[in-house]
Design a protein around this motif. Structure first.
Motif: not given
Length: 541
Positions: A165-168, A204-206, A208-212, A248-249
Motif C-alpha cells: 500500500e505504501i509503495f503503491m 522506494w529505496l528511502v 526500504a532503507g528506513l524500514t531496514g 527485501a522490502t
C-alpha cells in the motif's frame, strides 16, 4: 432484488440446486469443475469451463506470473480501514525503538547479551515460556479471526499488504493512476519517463532503507546505529542485515507484490481449512448479478434478461492480486474489500442497490439472510472454542508476567567433590550458585543455608564476607545484616563458588535435603524478595 423482479431463467434454474459446490467456498478455492457444475449455488459464477489441457493451465499460470498488475485506486469504507491500519502499524514499528525507559531503549532484543528489554521487563533465555505462550495466543488469534471473517490479517495488517500500500501510494503520486501508469510503461524511453522512474525508485529505496534500519534497531541500540550509519561505520553483520531487509522490502513491495500472496505465502494455502459456511468472506452475488453485461439506464435491464452487474471490470482493476471475484472465492483473495468499495461506487452511480459484492457468509448468500441473521451465526462452536482457549492462554500469560520474580538462583552441585572431611571435624560440600537479577536496579543479596544444624557458608571470592555459624544458632533467627552479602548489577548475573560446611555429628551419613535462601534487600535494609532453592548435603561414611 425484490421478489417481483424478473430473474433470468438460467439463473433461476441454477438457484434450485445447491449441493455439489457448497464445499468449494469452505475450501477457500473455486475450482473450474465446481464452477461449471449445474448444481452450484446461485452465487457461484456461470460459464466457467474445466481445464482439459494441463500444459495449457501451466502456461496460463506462468503468463499470470509475468503479467504486471496495474491496481486502480479506490475509496470507501474498507479503503479507509486499510489506511488506518497502515498508519497504526507503521507508527508502532517506527516509533517504538526510539522510546526510552529508565535511561535505556524501551524495546531492545539484545541477542549478544541474551537479554530482551521490553519496557520495564528484562527477559532472559530462561523466560522462553513467555514467548511460547505469546506464539500460541497469536496462532489462536489467527484461527479465530479467520473463522469469523476470513483473511482479515492478510487484507489489513500483513506487512506485505502494508508496504505494498505504501509503495503503491508513492507510485500513484509519481506516475499517476492506473491508465497513466499503463501508458507510461508502454511509452518509449524518454527523459520524462526516466525522471519519473528514477524518482519513484528513489522514494522506494528511502522507505526500504528506513524500514531496514528500524528493523535492526530492535536488535541493537538505534541511536548508536544512527550515528554509525551516518559515519559509515557499520560492522559487517550490520551492513548485511541492513541491506538484506532494505532489499527485501524494496523487492517484495515494489516488484513481487501479489506474487508473494499468491505463490509464496503459506497462509493462503491452509486458510481453506479454517473457514466454514458461516465465515464472512468477500462474495459476489451471482443470482443478482448474472447474466452480466452493458446496458442503458433508460431501459429495464431485467426486461433485457440482464442482472445487476454491468461488467465494468472495475472490481478486477482494484484487486491487489488481480483476481476476478465474480469467478467465486479463490485462495488468492486476501479479503481486503477493495472490490466491495469499487462495486458499491458503481452501483451508487447507476442507482442500483449496493451489496452486489459484499462481506457475507455462504449460508447468508444461500438462504438470503439479513445482516443481523448472518452475525448471529458467527457465534458457533468453533468460534466459542477458539475464544475460550484464547481467554485461558491470555489469563495464564498475564498471571505469569504479574507473578514473575526478578531474582533467580540456580544451585549446581560439584559432582567431582560430593563430600569430604576437612579440619576441625567439619564436612564440606562444594556448590556453584548462579544468581540472576532481572530487575532494573542493582540488588544486594544475602545468602544462607538451612536444613542442618551448624551449616556455614563460605565463598571462594574473597570480596564476599564469610560468616561462620555456631552449631546451636538457628539460621532463621539471624539478622539480615549478619549474613554474607553479594551485590549484583541491574539486568545481570553472577556465578559464585560456594562451600557449605557442617559438623561431623550434625547428621548421619548419606544425603540430606537443604535449602539455599537468597534474600534481596534495598540499601536501607528492607527485605524485598526471598528465593529458596533446594539442594542436598552429602555426609560421607
Amino acid at each position: 432484488m425484490s421478489p417481483d423482479s424478473p430473474v433470468p431463467a438460467v439463473v433461476s434454474a441454477n438457484a434450485t440446486a445447491t449441493t455439489t459446490a457448497k464445499a468449494s467456498l469452505s475450501a477457500g478455492l473455486a475450482t473450474p469443475s465446481a464452477l461449471a457444475s449445474t448444481s452450484a449455488p446461485p452465487w457461484r459464477p456461470l460459464g466457467a469451463k474445466p481445464a482439459t489441457d494441463v500444459s495449457h493451465a501451466v502456461e496460463q499460470a506462468i503468463q499470470d506470473v509475468r503479467q504486471k498488475i496495474y491496481m486502480r485506486s479506490v475509496t470507501g469504507m474498507f479503503a479507509r480501514w486499510r489506511l488506518l491500519f497502515v498508519g497504526f502499524t507503521q507508527l508502532i514499528f517506527y516509533a517504538v525503538p526510539w522510546l526510552t525507559w529508565n535511561g535505556r531503549q524501551a524495546v531492545l532484543f539484545d541477542l549478544g547479551a541474551r537479554k530482551f528489554y521490553i519496557f520495564g521487563m528484562v527477559l532472559w533465555p530462561q523466560d522462553v515460556i513467555y514467548l511460547t505462550l505469546l506464539l500460541l495466543i497469536s496462532a489462536l488469534g489467527l484461527f479465530l479471526f479467520t473463522a469469523i471473517a476470513g483473511r482479515l490479517f492478510c487484507g489489513y495488517a500483513c506487512p506485505q499488504t502494508v508496504y505494498t500500500e505504501i509503495f503503491m501510494w508513492i507510485e500513484r503520486r509519481t506516475e499517476g493512476d492506473r491508465v497513466a501508469r499503463i501508458r507510461l510503461d508502454e511509452a518509449p524511453w524518454s527523459f520524462r519517463k526516466l525522471r519519473v522512474k528514477v524518482s519513484k525508485h528513489a522514494l522506494w529505496l528511502v522507505v526500504a532503507g528506513l524500514t531496514g534500519f528500524t528493523f535492526i534497531g530492535y536488535f541493537a541500540p538505534i541511536r548508536e546505529l544512527g550515528q554509525a550509519l551516518l559515519s559509515f561505520t557499520f560492522g559487517p553483520w550490520q551492513w548485511f542485515w541492513f541491506l538484506f531487509y532494505s532489499f527485501a522490502t524494496w523487492g517484495n513491495a515494489g516488484f513481487l507484490r501479489e506474487q508473494v500472496c499468491k505463490y509464496m505465502c503459506p497462509y493462503a494455502r491452509f486458510q481453506s481449512v479454517m473457514v466454514d459456511p458461516d465465515t464472512l468472506v468477500v462474495t459476489y452475488d451471482t443470482a443478482r448479478g448474472e447474466p452480466r453485461g452493458a446496458r442503458s439506464r433508460k431501459v429495464d435491464h431485467y426486461a433485457q434478461g440482464l442482472g445487476d452487474c454491468v461488467d465494468c471490470s472495475i472490481c478486477v482493476q482494484v484487486c491487489p492480486t488481480g483476481i476476478d471475484i465474480r469467478q467465486g472465492l479463490q485462495y488468492m483473495c486476501i479479503g481486503c474489500g477493495a472490490c466491495v468499495d469499487a462495486c458499491n461506487q458503481v452501483m451508487e452511480k447507476i442507482a442500483y442497490p449496493q451489496g452486489l459484492i459484499r462481506y457475507t457468509s455462504e449460508r447468508g448468500m444461500l438462504e438470503k439472510l439479513s445482516v443481523q441473521q448472518v452475525r448471529k451465526h458467527l457465534l458457533r462452536p468453533r468460534v466459542l472454542i477458539y475464544s475460550a482457549l484464547m481467554l485461558v492462554l491470555v489469563s495464564i500469560f498475564v498471571t505469569a508476567l504479574a507473578t514473575r520474580t526478578t531474582l533467580r538462583v540456580d544451585v549446581i552441585r560439584d559432582r567431582g567433590m560430593l563430600g569430604r572431611e576437612v579440619a576441625d571435624g567439619m564436612i564440606e560440600n562444594v556448590y556453584r550458585l548462579q544468581m540472576m537479577n532481572a530487575s532494573e536496579h542493582s540488588l544486594v543479596l544475602s545468602i544462607r543455608a538451612e536444613g542442618l544444624p551448624g551449616l556455614s557458608v563460605k565463598f571462594a571470592d574473597p570480596s564476599v564476607a564469610v560468616l561462620r555459624l555456631k552449631p546451636e544458632e538457628n539460621n532463621r533467627n539471624i539478622s539480615i545484616t549478619d549474613l554474607p552479602q553479594v551485590e549484583i548489577a541491574a539486568a545481570s548475573n553472577r556465578v559464585l563458588a560456594v562451600v557449605l560446611r557442617a559438623p561431623r555429628d550434625a547428621a548421619k551419613p548419606g544425603s540430606h535435603p537443604i535449602h539455599f535462601v537468597t534474600t534481596s534487600s534495598a540499601p536501607d535494609g528492607h527485605v524485598s524478595l526471598t528465593v529458596r532453592e533446594a539442594s542436598s548435603f552429602i555426609m560421607p561414611q
